[in-house]
Write a protein that holds these residues in place. Sequence first.
Motif, PDB file in Angstrom:
ATOM      1  N   HIS A  95      54.281  44.940  46.446  1.00 24.10           N
ATOM      2  CA  HIS A  95      54.922  44.152  45.781  1.00 24.10           C
ATOM      3  C   HIS A  95      53.798  43.152  45.149  1.00 24.10           C
ATOM      4  CE1 HIS A  95      54.513  40.407  48.969  1.00 24.10           C
ATOM      5  NE2 HIS A  95      54.652  39.985  48.191  1.00 24.10           N
ATOM      6  N   GLU A  96      53.090  43.438  45.029  1.00 22.91           N
ATOM      7  CA  GLU A  96      52.025  42.759  45.120  1.00 22.91           C
ATOM      8  C   GLU A  96      50.779  44.355  43.811  1.00 22.91           C
ATOM      9  OE1 GLU A  96      49.424  40.371  46.803  1.00 22.91           O
ATOM     10  OE2 GLU A  96      50.534  39.278  48.005  1.00 22.91           O
ATOM     11  N   PHE A  97      50.851  43.313  42.824  1.00 29.17           N
ATOM     12  CA  PHE A  97      49.902  44.484  41.733  1.00 29.17           C
ATOM     13  C   PHE A  97      48.831  43.587  40.329  1.00 29.17           C
ATOM     14  CE2 PHE A  97      54.779  45.872  42.204  1.00 29.17           C
ATOM     15  CZ  PHE A  97      54.323  47.323  41.290  1.00 29.17           C
ATOM     16  N   LEU A  98      47.312  43.965  40.857  1.00 27.55           N
ATOM     17  CA  LEU A  98      46.437  43.842  39.963  1.00 27.55           C
ATOM     18  C   LEU A  98      46.642  44.226  38.603  1.00 27.55           C
ATOM     19  CD1 LEU A  98      43.647  42.712  40.672  1.00 27.55           C
ATOM     20  CD2 LEU A  98      43.146  44.245  41.472  1.00 27.55           C
ATOM     21  N   LEU A  99      46.801  43.867  37.819  1.00 31.63           N
ATOM     22  CA  LEU A  99      46.736  44.159  36.056  1.00 31.63           C
ATOM     23  C   LEU A  99      44.990  44.147  36.022  1.00 31.63           C
ATOM     24  CD1 LEU A  99      47.526  44.636  33.587  1.00 31.63           C
ATOM     25  CD2 LEU A  99      48.366  42.464  33.332  1.00 31.63           C
ATOM     26  N   LEU A 100      44.979  43.995  35.611  1.00 31.51           N
ATOM     27  CA  LEU A 100      43.109  43.930  34.571  1.00 31.51           C
ATOM     28  C   LEU A 100      43.120  45.315  32.911  1.00 31.51           C
ATOM     29  CD1 LEU A 100      40.991  45.567  37.802  1.00 31.51           C
ATOM     30  CD2 LEU A 100      41.781  42.993  37.294  1.00 31.51           C
ATOM     31  N   VAL A 101      42.832  44.035  32.526  1.00 33.19           N
ATOM     32  CA  VAL A 101      42.890  44.287  30.923  1.00 33.19           C
ATOM     33  C   VAL A 101      41.171  43.823  29.943  1.00 33.19           C
ATOM     34  CG1 VAL A 101      44.036  44.006  28.448  1.00 33.19           C
ATOM     35  CG2 VAL A 101      44.927  43.423  30.855  1.00 33.19           C
ATOM     36  N   GLU A 102      41.025  45.087  30.138  1.00 30.10           N
ATOM     37  CA  GLU A 102      39.792  44.677  28.692  1.00 30.10           C
ATOM     38  C   GLU A 102      39.701  44.701  27.148  1.00 30.10           C
ATOM     39  OE1 GLU A 102      35.632  46.954  30.178  1.00 30.10           O
ATOM     40  OE2 GLU A 102      37.185  48.351  28.774  1.00 30.10           O
ATOM     41  N   TRP A 103      39.161  43.772  26.910  1.00 31.36           N
ATOM     42  CA  TRP A 103      40.047  42.935  25.444  1.00 31.36           C
ATOM     43  C   TRP A 103      38.067  42.661  25.226  1.00 31.36           C
ATOM     44  CZ3 TRP A 103      44.196  42.405  24.266  1.00 31.36           C
ATOM     45  CH2 TRP A 103      44.993  42.291  24.527  1.00 31.36           C
ATOM     46  N   ASP A 104      38.146  42.926  23.487  1.00 31.01           N
ATOM     47  CA  ASP A 104      36.546  42.304  23.036  1.00 31.01           C
ATOM     48  C   ASP A 104      36.525  40.828  23.364  1.00 31.01           C
ATOM     49  OD1 ASP A 104      36.532  45.590  22.126  1.00 31.01           O
ATOM     50  OD2 ASP A 104      37.627  44.548  20.437  1.00 31.01           O
ATOM     51  N   THR A 105      37.221  40.549  23.443  1.00 30.23           N
ATOM     52  CA  THR A 105      36.186  39.416  23.292  1.00 30.23           C
ATOM     53  C   THR A 105      37.717  37.979  24.644  1.00 30.23           C
ATOM     54  OG1 THR A 105      38.078  38.557  21.523  1.00 30.23           O
ATOM     55  CG2 THR A 105      34.978  38.581  21.377  1.00 30.23           C
ATOM     56  N   GLN A 106      37.468  37.036  24.367  1.00 29.11           N
ATOM     57  CA  GLN A 106      38.920  36.371  25.488  1.00 29.11           C
ATOM     58  C   GLN A 106      39.648  35.720  24.283  1.00 29.11           C
ATOM     59  OE1 GLN A 106      36.938  32.642  27.503  1.00 29.11           O
ATOM     60  NE2 GLN A 106      39.336  32.223  28.386  1.00 29.11           N
ATOM     61  N   ALA A 107      39.259  35.779  22.855  1.00 27.73           N
ATOM     62  CA  ALA A 107      39.680  35.038  22.084  1.00 27.73           C
ATOM     63  C   ALA A 107      41.110  36.051  21.411  1.00 27.73           C
ATOM     64  CB  ALA A 107      39.006  34.902  20.678  1.00 27.73           C
ATOM     65  N   ALA A 108      40.583  37.496  21.577  1.00 24.65           N
ATOM     66  CA  ALA A 108      41.578  38.163  21.735  1.00 24.65           C
ATOM     67  C   ALA A 108      42.884  38.520  22.001  1.00 24.65           C
ATOM     68  CB  ALA A 108      40.951  39.785  21.534  1.00 24.65           C
ATOM     69  N   HIS A 109      42.791  38.015  23.304  1.00 26.29           N
ATOM     70  CA  HIS A 109      43.674  37.701  24.612  1.00 26.29           C
ATOM     71  C   HIS A 109      44.032  36.457  24.494  1.00 26.29           C
ATOM     72  CE1 HIS A 109      45.328  36.716  28.899  1.00 26.29           C
ATOM     73  NE2 HIS A 109      46.435  37.189  28.598  1.00 26.29           N
ATOM     74  N   GLU A 110      43.832  35.250  24.334  1.00 23.46           N
ATOM     75  CA  GLU A 110      44.418  34.313  23.953  1.00 23.46           C
ATOM     76  C   GLU A 110      44.940  33.825  22.717  1.00 23.46           C
ATOM     77  OE1 GLU A 110      41.360  32.078  26.044  1.00 23.46           O
ATOM     78  OE2 GLU A 110      42.743  31.824  28.348  1.00 23.46           O
ATOM     79  N   GLN A 111      44.230  34.146  21.985  1.00 24.60           N
ATOM     80  CA  GLN A 111      44.557  33.408  20.705  1.00 24.60           C
ATOM     81  C   GLN A 111      45.229  34.484  19.680  1.00 24.60           C
ATOM     82  OE1 GLN A 111      41.574  31.911  21.971  1.00 24.60           O
ATOM     83  NE2 GLN A 111      42.887  30.879  22.166  1.00 24.60           N
ATOM     84  N   GLY A 112      44.674  35.987  20.312  1.00 21.53           N
ATOM     85  CA  GLY A 112      45.309  36.908  19.151  1.00 21.53           C
ATOM     86  C   GLY A 112      46.556  37.975  20.172  1.00 21.53           C
ATOM     87  N   PHE A 113      46.596  38.653  21.617  1.00 22.09           N
ATOM     88  CA  PHE A 113      48.010  38.595  21.718  1.00 22.09           C
ATOM     89  C   PHE A 113      48.826  37.656  22.550  1.00 22.09           C
ATOM     90  CE2 PHE A 113      50.084  40.471  25.551  1.00 22.09           C
ATOM     91  CZ  PHE A 113      50.562  41.266  24.990  1.00 22.09           C
ATOM     92  N   ARG A 114      48.765  36.330  22.426  1.00 21.61           N
ATOM     93  CA  ARG A 114      49.773  35.424  22.960  1.00 21.61           C
ATOM     94  C   ARG A 114      49.945  34.547  22.345  1.00 21.61           C
ATOM     95  NH1 ARG A 114      46.416  32.493  28.549  1.00 21.61           N
ATOM     96  NH2 ARG A 114      47.274  34.476  30.274  1.00 21.61           N
ATOM     97  N   HIS A 115      49.223  34.485  20.658  1.00 17.66           N
ATOM     98  CA  HIS A 115      50.160  34.985  19.676  1.00 17.66           C
ATOM     99  C   HIS A 115      51.112  35.600  19.000  1.00 17.66           C
ATOM    100  CE1 HIS A 115      48.992  30.835  20.568  1.00 17.66           C
ATOM    101  NE2 HIS A 115      48.228  30.774  20.839  1.00 17.66           N
ATOM    102  N   SER A 116      50.596  37.018  19.339  1.00 15.93           N
ATOM    103  CA  SER A 116      51.041  37.656  18.759  1.00 15.93           C
ATOM    104  C   SER A 116      52.576  38.172  18.252  1.00 15.93           C
ATOM    105  CB  SER A 116      50.657  39.284  18.769  1.00 15.93           C
ATOM    106  OG  SER A 116      51.041  39.676  20.038  1.00 15.93           O
ATOM    107  N   PRO A 117      53.237  38.580  17.854  1.00 15.50           N
ATOM    108  CA  PRO A 117      54.631  38.572  17.607  1.00 15.50           C
ATOM    109  C   PRO A 117      55.405  39.725  18.750  1.00 15.50           C
ATOM    110  CG  PRO A 117      53.728  39.511  14.964  1.00 15.50           C
ATOM    111  CD  PRO A 117      52.680  38.946  16.059  1.00 15.50           C
ATOM    112  N   GLN A 118      53.666  40.301  18.998  1.00 14.90           N
ATOM    113  CA  GLN A 118      55.205  41.033  20.217  1.00 14.90           C
ATOM    114  C   GLN A 118      55.324  40.320  21.604  1.00 14.90           C
ATOM    115  OE1 GLN A 118      51.881  42.246  18.365  1.00 14.90           O
ATOM    116  NE2 GLN A 118      53.543  43.644  17.144  1.00 14.90           N
TER     117      GLN A 118
END
Length: 101
Positions: free
Chosen positions: A50-73
């Motif tokens: 029931h445990e999973f490991l998610l690894l996502v590679e981004w160009d920058t930390q901001a691409a994840h935190e300010q980009g994806f997390r604030h995106s319409p998706q």
Amino acid sequence: MSPVLEHAQLAVRPSAEAAFLEAFAQARPLISQQPGFRSLRLSRCLERPHEFLLLVEWDTQAAHEQGFRHSPQYPQWRTLLHHFYTPHPTVSHYQDALPTT
């Protein structure tokens, strides 16, 4: 600058693993189309299925935190996946400490 690796250990409610994997398949395009996204890997624990490991590679930390997390998706991502987690995962970001060989 080396890419940033997002690390999230996902504890999915026991017996909800199949539904989680189906929802994740629907959610994957929401993240993979984001600016700064490079790759994604979802692995399942052999000892605790029931445990999973998610690894996502981004160009920058901001691409994840300010980009994806604030995106319409992101609200759709959250709706599809977050109700499976118990407890809610801690997300950390890593960068290579040594040069790659």
